[in-house]
Design a protein around this motif. Structure first.
Motif, PDB file in Angstrom:
ATOM      1  N   ILE A 276      12.560  -5.147  11.087  1.00 10.58           N
ATOM      2  CA  ILE A 276      13.659  -4.403  10.486  1.00 10.58           C
ATOM      3  C   ILE A 276      13.953  -3.166  11.330  1.00 10.58           C
ATOM      4  O   ILE A 276      13.090  -2.669  12.045  1.00 10.58           O
ATOM      5  N   ALA A 277      15.181  -2.686  11.250  1.00  8.75           N
ATOM      6  CA  ALA A 277      15.567  -1.427  11.879  1.00  8.75           C
ATOM      7  C   ALA A 277      16.665  -0.792  11.023  1.00  8.75           C
ATOM      8  O   ALA A 277      17.633  -1.475  10.681  1.00  8.75           O
ATOM      9  N   PRO A 278      16.506   0.473  10.642  1.00 12.34           N
ATOM     10  CA  PRO A 278      15.356   1.324  10.936  1.00 12.34           C
ATOM     11  C   PRO A 278      14.146   0.960  10.082  1.00 12.34           C
ATOM     12  O   PRO A 278      14.277   0.226   9.095  1.00 12.34           O
ATOM     13  N   VAL A 279      12.985   1.522  10.473  1.00  9.64           N
ATOM     14  CA  VAL A 279      11.735   1.291   9.748  1.00  9.64           C
ATOM     15  C   VAL A 279      11.418   2.448   8.803  1.00  9.64           C
ATOM     16  O   VAL A 279      11.057   2.243   7.638  1.00  9.64           O
ATOM     17  N   ASP A 280      11.571   3.657   9.309  1.00  3.47           N
ATOM     18  CA  ASP A 280      11.028   4.837   8.606  1.00  3.47           C
ATOM     19  C   ASP A 280      11.448   4.963   7.132  1.00  3.47           C
ATOM     20  O   ASP A 280      10.604   5.315   6.300  1.00  3.47           O
ATOM     21  N   PRO A 281      12.695   4.671   6.768  1.00  7.02           N
ATOM     22  CA  PRO A 281      13.077   4.856   5.363  1.00  7.02           C
ATOM     23  C   PRO A 281      12.329   3.926   4.394  1.00  7.02           C
ATOM     24  O   PRO A 281      12.393   4.138   3.184  1.00  7.02           O
ATOM     25  N   TYR A 282      11.667   2.903   4.928  1.00  8.26           N
ATOM     26  CA  TYR A 282      11.035   1.885   4.068  1.00  8.26           C
ATOM     27  C   TYR A 282       9.504   1.935   4.079  1.00  8.26           C
ATOM     28  O   TYR A 282       8.859   1.143   3.380  1.00  8.26           O
TER      29      TYR A 282
ATOM     30  N   ALA B 138       5.316  -2.396  13.138  1.00  9.77           N
ATOM     31  CA  ALA B 138       6.711  -2.117  13.472  1.00  9.77           C
ATOM     32  C   ALA B 138       6.949  -2.483  14.933  1.00  9.77           C
ATOM     33  O   ALA B 138       6.029  -2.434  15.759  1.00  9.77           O
ATOM     34  N   HIS B 139       8.188  -2.829  15.254  1.00  9.47           N
ATOM     35  CA  HIS B 139       8.527  -3.200  16.623  1.00  9.47           C
ATOM     36  C   HIS B 139       8.867  -1.985  17.471  1.00  9.47           C
ATOM     37  O   HIS B 139       9.587  -1.083  17.034  1.00  9.47           O
ATOM     38  N   VAL B 140       8.386  -1.998  18.699  1.00  2.57           N
ATOM     39  CA  VAL B 140       8.701  -0.939  19.657  1.00  2.57           C
ATOM     40  C   VAL B 140      10.217  -0.918  19.915  1.00  2.57           C
ATOM     41  O   VAL B 140      10.791   0.136  20.205  1.00  2.57           O
ATOM     42  N   GLU B 141      10.866  -2.076  19.748  1.00  2.00           N
ATOM     43  CA  GLU B 141      12.304  -2.169  20.037  1.00  2.00           C
ATOM     44  C   GLU B 141      13.171  -1.731  18.852  1.00  2.00           C
ATOM     45  O   GLU B 141      14.396  -1.720  18.959  1.00  2.00           O
TER      46      GLU B 141
ATOM     47  N   PRO C 238      14.350   4.503  18.518  1.00  2.31           N
ATOM     48  CA  PRO C 238      13.949   5.412  19.592  1.00  2.31           C
ATOM     49  C   PRO C 238      12.653   6.169  19.307  1.00  2.31           C
ATOM     50  O   PRO C 238      12.114   6.812  20.201  1.00  2.31           O
ATOM     51  N   HIS C 239      12.137   6.092  18.089  1.00  2.00           N
ATOM     52  CA  HIS C 239      11.001   6.957  17.730  1.00  2.00           C
ATOM     53  C   HIS C 239       9.831   6.180  17.162  1.00  2.00           C
ATOM     54  O   HIS C 239       9.313   6.482  16.095  1.00  2.00           O
TER      55      HIS C 239
END
Ligand code: DX5
Ligand code: ZN
Length: 229
Positions: free
Chosen positions: A73-79, A93-96, A99-100
């Motif tokens: 998934i992208a983005p990851v942080d909100p989830y 989480a994927h490196v791709e 950006p962070h």
């Protein structure tokens, strides 16, 4: 502290019955699965949609061992908080995916979950070089993420060996995801992998009601990998 580098089989419930994840999780664990691999897809980072944190929370009580959540998934942080509350033991989480990734991995750890980082077939091993102090697991995708049942990409084997050397004696698992079966498991085990995700190769021929084939499939993959060590 050294970690357990024995071969661990992590069936992906992506290849199971979506109407009976509870039964599938119980069946694969009873048949020898070490971890349960849970593929979360958003139709944005990958061209397929599976399910989110509510489904992870619903299946959690039916898993005794490790729930290994692979976030495509992208983005990851909100989830992150939602998947942590859902009971993920490992969150990859994927490196791709943005950006962070460094911040994302810190946030996963801060949420009380073991962080993993995944790399797509087109991403070099060096992409995780600055992240190794943050993670418990590196996941090497041996297919392009999005679908089960794809063909194993052999060019990834050299990357696994490279990662194994980069990791050295750090307590980090190397997980392989995509196209793992009795033919490819020895190749990745010999290169240094210890966690083998397998979807179609585990679930073929069985069902939650008749799970003996799951056990035979898991045992066959484990044996093939073990012999290559
Ligand atoms: C692919 C998923 C995999 C997938 C593996 O995007 O991350 O976990 O389910 O399935 P098989 O083993 O069938 O390649
Ligand atoms: Zn996966």
């Amino acid at each position: 502290m050294p970690i357990d580098r024995s071969i661990k089989i992590a069936p992906s419930i992506l290849a199971g019955d979506f109407a009976d994840f509870a039964g599938e999780c119980r069946a694969i664990e009873a048949q020898g699965a070490d971890w349960v691999h849970v593929d979360v897809m958003d139709g944005h980072f990958v061209p397929n949609i599976t399910f989110g944190p509510a489904t992870c929370a619903a299946i959690r009580p039916h898993i005794k061992g490790t729930m290994d959540v692979h976030l495509m998934i992208a983005p990851v942080d909100p989830y992150i908080e939602a998947f942590a509350r859902a009971g993920a033991d490992i969150m990859t989480a994927h490196v791709e995916a943005g950006p962070h990734i460094h911040r994302t991995l810190q946030a996963i750890r801060a949420a009380g979950v073991r962080p993993g980082v995944a790399i797509n077939p087109g991403t070099p091993a060096a992409a995780v070089g600055e992240l190794l102090d943050l993670v418990d697991l590196v996941c090497v995708m041996t297919v392009n993420p999005g679908f089960g049942g794809q063909k194993f990409i052999h060019s990834q084997i050299a990357k696994i060996a490279e990662l194994r050397a980069m990791i050295g004696d750090r307590p980090i698992h190397i997980e392989i995801d995509g196209g793992v079966d009795t033919t490819t498991a020895p190749l990745v085990a010999a290169a240094g992998a210890d966690v083998l995700v397998a979807g179609s190769a585990v679930f073929r021929g069985g069902s939650a009601a008749a799970p003996a084939a799951y056990g035979a499939n898991i045992a066959a993959i484990r044996k093939a990998a073990g012999a290559a060590r």
